[in-house]
Structure formats: C-alpha cells, structure tokens
Design an enzyme around this catalytic site. Sequence first.
Site: not given
Ligand code: S3P
Length: 741
Positions: A326-327, A331, A399, A474, A620, A647
């Site tokens: 997902k991350s 991106r 988020g 994030q 996560d 979260k």
């Molecule tokens: C993510 C960073 C994490 C993670 C989220 C994905 C990202 O959040 O919990 O599911 O893709 O950068 P945080 O940076 O708030 O910890």
Amino acid sequence: MPNRPVFRRVAIVGLGLIGGSLALAIREHGLAGTVVGTDRRDDETLWARDHGVIDEMAFSAADAVKEADLVVVAVPVRATRDVLEAVRPALSDHAVLTDVGSTKGSFIQAVQAVFGEWPERVIPGHPIAGSEKSGIRAAHGDLFDRHKIILTPPDSVAPEALDQLTRLWEGCGARVLTMSVDRHDEVLAATSHLPHLIAFSLVDTLAGEDDNLDIFRYAAGGFRDFTRIAASDPIMWHDIFLSNREAVLNMIDHFTADLGQLRQAIESQDGERLLQVFSRARAAREHFSKMLSGQAYVNTEQQNQVTFRLQPGGAAQGDIRVPGDKSMSHRSIMLGALAEGTTEVTGFLEGEDSLATLQAFRDMGVTIEGPDQGFVRIHGVGLHGLQPPHGPLYLGNSGTAMRLFAGLLAGQRFDTELTGDASLSRRPMNRVADPLRQMGAVIETGEGGKPPLRLRGGQTLTGFHYDMPVASAQVKSCLLLAGLYANGDTSVAEPAPTRDHTERMLNGFGYPVTRDGNTARLSGGGRLTGGPIDVPSDISSAAFFLVAASVAPGADLRLQHVGINPTRTGVITILREMGADITLENEREIGGEPVADLRVRYAPLRGIRIPEDQVPLAIDEFPVLFIAAACAEGTTLLTGAEELRVKESDRIQVMADGLAAIGVDSTVTDDGIEIPGGQALRGGTVDSHGDHRVAMAFAVASLRAEGEITITDCANVATSFPGFDRLAQEVGIRLTVEACE
Ligand code: S3P
C-alpha cells in the site's frame, strides 16, 4: 407486511406516473388510512379509482385536499401554481404539503406567490425514480423501492412534519436525503436535465439528416442506450427546462465549452488530449458507479455493511501471493504523476486507499491508464504540471494519502481541499500542518487539527530542518515532498527508523535524497524522471498469514514476492522472537527494494516483551500480533506504542475490546497492552469499528477459536486488501462474507 399508517388521509393531486405510483405504494404498504386522488382529466381519475390506485376520487383539487393531513402535488411543474391557488382555501392547518417535481426553486417560488411565505409544513420533494413511460397506466407500487427521494425542507420546517413525510417515503422503500433547494437544482441540472437535453437534441439532429432512415436502422446498442431518455414526456421536460432555467443554462455553457475543446483536439489531431479526457471520463464513471454501489472509497456511513463470519478450526496451507504494498502503491502514483515522462507500475494495489490517490491525480489533470491487474501507466506532468481540481480531493480512509498530499500540494500555485471518510476525519493532521506552516505553507485544518485540510496555493516554501517528535514515515514523507517545492535544503530527523520508501523511490526517479545518520535530506528545485516500478506484495497484508500459519497446528504456507525492506520487517523479528518458524527464500532486490518468498510453518509461540525499537517497524501489524500473543504461552507486553491509538481506529482499545468479546482478558495501558497468553479463545461478536486490520486480525483468531466468531463493519478491508476473503478461504480459513445495504 403492511406498516402502521403514517397519515390519516392523503390527497394526491395529479394522477400521472409518479402520483399514481405513490398512491399505489401508499396503499400497498398501508401507509395511510385513505388515499384520495384527483386529476385534471376526469377519465384518468375514474380509471384510477376503478383500478384500485386510489380509495376515493375527487373532481377538483380543492375537494380532494379537504381534511387531508398530507397533500401531494404531482402535476407538471408549470401547473403547480394554479394547483396551489386552487387548494389553498381548502387546506387544513395541520396538513403537510409536498410535491414531486424535478425542480425545487420553481416550486418554492409558486409557494411564496400563493402563501406569501414558505410555511413550515411545506416540504418540497423529488423522487429520483421514473421511467420514459408516462401516465397512470404505467404506474406501479414499487417504483420508489430502493430509489432515492430528495427533500428540500425550509430551515424553519416543523420537525414532526419532516419526520412523518420521511417515514412515508421510507415506507415506500425509498431512501430519503435532504439538501437545499439551490443544491438540488444544480445537481439535477447536471445529472438529469442536461443528459435529457442532449438526448433530445441528438435524436432530433439525426432525425433531420437526409439518410435518417439508415441512421436509425443501423443504430447499434450504444445509440439506443444513450438516447433511451429521448422518449420521455415532452411536456414534462419542456416544463422542467423552463423552470430550472439558470442552473440548466450554466450546465449547457460548461458542456458546450468542453465539447468545443474536444472538437478542437480532433481538428488538431491532439491524441494526447483525447486520451486524457476519455481515460479521465472512463475512470470517473467507474469511480461513480463504485461509489453508488457503495464499494469504493466512500464515506463509511454510505458503505454496504459487511460482516465476516468465521467457523472455528480451519487451516493455513498453500502457496499464495498477497496484493501489492500500500505504501509503495500510493507513492508510485504520486511520484509518477510529478515526474517527467511515463511511469509504468506493476503490482499496484487496487485497494480503495490507493485508488483514491489515483483518482485524486486524475482530478488534477494527470492521465493515468489502468489499473488493469496491477498494471498502471502514468503520464507524468512534471513537478509544476498539476491542474487545479474542480472540488475537494476525497481520500477515503487513507491517512497516508492525506499527509503525503498535504506535503506535495502545499507548494502548488492553486488551492486545494482534502477530505476523507468518518475514520480519516478523526485523525490528527497538525503533525503535518504545523511543520508545513514552518516552511511557509498556509493551511487550515478542521476543528482540533482534524480534516478537512485546506491548502492555499501560491506560497513560497523555504527548506528547513525538522526533528520529528514521533517516528512517522508519513510526516517524514510529507516534508520531503514539500521540500521538492522549497527553496534550499529540507531535512528531517527521525527519533527511530521508519519506512523509507519515499527516499528510495525519489532516488529511483533520479532525485537525490541523502541520509546522514537519522536524517534524510534533499534540495528543492530538481526534477523527477519517470521509470518502471515493481511493487512487491505488502508485508502488512502478508502479516495476517504469517500469524495464521504460526498459530494453526500443522500449517505450512508460502507467501510469494513479499517486500522485506528492513524498515518494514518488525513483524518477522517479533514473531521469530516469539518462536515462529519463518524462513526467507529466494531473496532478491527488485527496483531498489528487497523482496523474498516467506515460508512459515506452525510452531508454538511464547509471550515476550516487545522491543520498543521494533514498534515503528511493525506499526501496522500489531492487531494481528495481538492475536499471536493471545495464542502464545505466557504474557506479551507492548510498550511505547501510543501511535496505535491514532490509526484507523484506536487499535489498542478496539483490539482489547475485541479480545474481551471472544473471552481473552488483557490490560490496556496508555502506550500499549499486556496480553496473558494461553486463555481459551471462545466464539463471540467483535466490532471492528471499520478498521480493516482489526477485522482481518480477528479472522485469523478463528484458527484457534472454540466457537464461531462474527466480525462486524468489515467493508474497509477493501481499503488495503481486496480479495482477502478469497485468499483466506484458499488457505483454509473458514470465512464467509455477508453483505447487505
Ligand atoms: C505509512 C506510515 C505509517 C503506517 C501507514 C503507512 C506510510 O504511518 O502506519 O499505514 O505509507 O508512510 P505513520 O507514519 O503515521 O506511522
């Protein structure tokens, strides 16, 4: 089953398709003591009485409304004023008055002309239901079933009148929405009136061609589908266009300008422009049909209710590939859009979160082909090529999307607004808004630093150094993305290592990001060059199966092509420390990211004190790690994890409540939890609070449960792991999914 009557006596003035259908629906559902009807044509009134559409007939509107406690005006919109004048003297004081017309501004004008004000019991209505057929003979009682009805009550509406009218429509099977008169007329001009106008006009144009017979003879399905609505009632539509004049004219002008641009693109052989419009339109259509069927990144309130039901026992056996990371998927779209040239992505996660990101870039004019089985082609527009979106960018549940978008939009020349679903709307945004303001961004948040975020365009950003108070990838990524637009250097120091996909991918796109100890740094003003991206499987999704196979006796499972970036592998470290049998096979590096196949076999787990330095590396994965802890011998202690409280849900409390629901006691602390292992996992009902990872974690718990586990509010599993149910079933987890509207 008949309902209890909502009104004693309903008078329907105008027995056409809508009036007749409403009379039938009210009678079929027992929603009124008596339905009296009248129509300007006496033979229609008689027909309605003889065919059981109404209980009683009247031969004038004034007679019909006497003693009625609900009056429904169901005549063509231009006839409304005459009807209101006729009924006014006979109307009882307590009567609720409504209508069913397609334009609401004109109804209110007529009401004010006749009553001198907008009385509190006059509630305009518009059922979004109909047919190209008209007249009482086409009426049927289920016309409104599962359709929307829009009410546009006055601010001063009598609440009991609104409640009664709402119950009447709901009793007919309709879903009631309320909005303002102006909004209604704008929305309808765009979604209904303009398409009807175009259909009438197109058929008329073609009918006037010399070879018109041939045109209609050979017209294929597309023409028939597109022009079906040109068979609608001309008088009704004549009324609607004249009544909703302003809003319709605006839409016609807008559409004519866009059509002119397409004409220009064809004339100048601008294929790029055509592709851009068509792919954006196709995507928008898919987006809206998903939204309408409640599957997509829509407000959770509107989503289908999805329940997981799990039988105890089950297995974890096989060789599977979980969806893309997902991350990295977020991106890949973001950087691909901001790059020069084309970026081709494989393994893209077609989950609702990353689709929301993709849609947001389309809304800013970026041409994106796909996704098609994980393949996406992005036609990058360069760092300064985004176009202002027409409305707020809706980011669903994500988020990550909201925080990263905040960074990359803070330095644009146009304003933007970022919104999300109910869960996202509760999440803290000051963690990005505050440092972005230090760079010169102008950002407004909602109350308490929550979404929506409003970013003012045209600001000059200045690079700075930021020591992050929390270890958040994030926040780091947000500031690095803002740094692309800033003067000078931007550097971010993290208190503990967090995922570094942004840094790796920027480097991969030819944009240098350096690392010095715990600090990542870049200079603004460079450029990104598009290229291929292979997104590996998401270790956060693989985690459910890592735990599943670790706790299911006899399990042996292989997970292919999983990303094992060291900033993400906390779950493997923690599980191994608990005694899990996980081996990495076929380790390789693909597109700058390490990847391996993971083999996991059942092994008895023991409780541990989770090392705090692993928390950001497994951030996560804690919901499912809590399940592992419940299945272990001995106590597991987690500390230093207060981030879990902000979260998609408060994952410490929601997991503790879920564990309690299946008979597992735990002790919650401010920054963690203590879970004594070795307790029996009984069956029970767990509320996932719309948190995808909580839902999937409890599905895994079924492997060791003694009874059935029901998990509610699971629609959001689609945000990160579409197809989880099928893969879970494939390996032997005994999951069934129940969905209802
Ligand atoms: C993510 C960073 C994490 C993670 C989220 C994905 C990202 O959040 O919990 O599911 O893709 O950068 P945080 O940076 O708030 O910890």
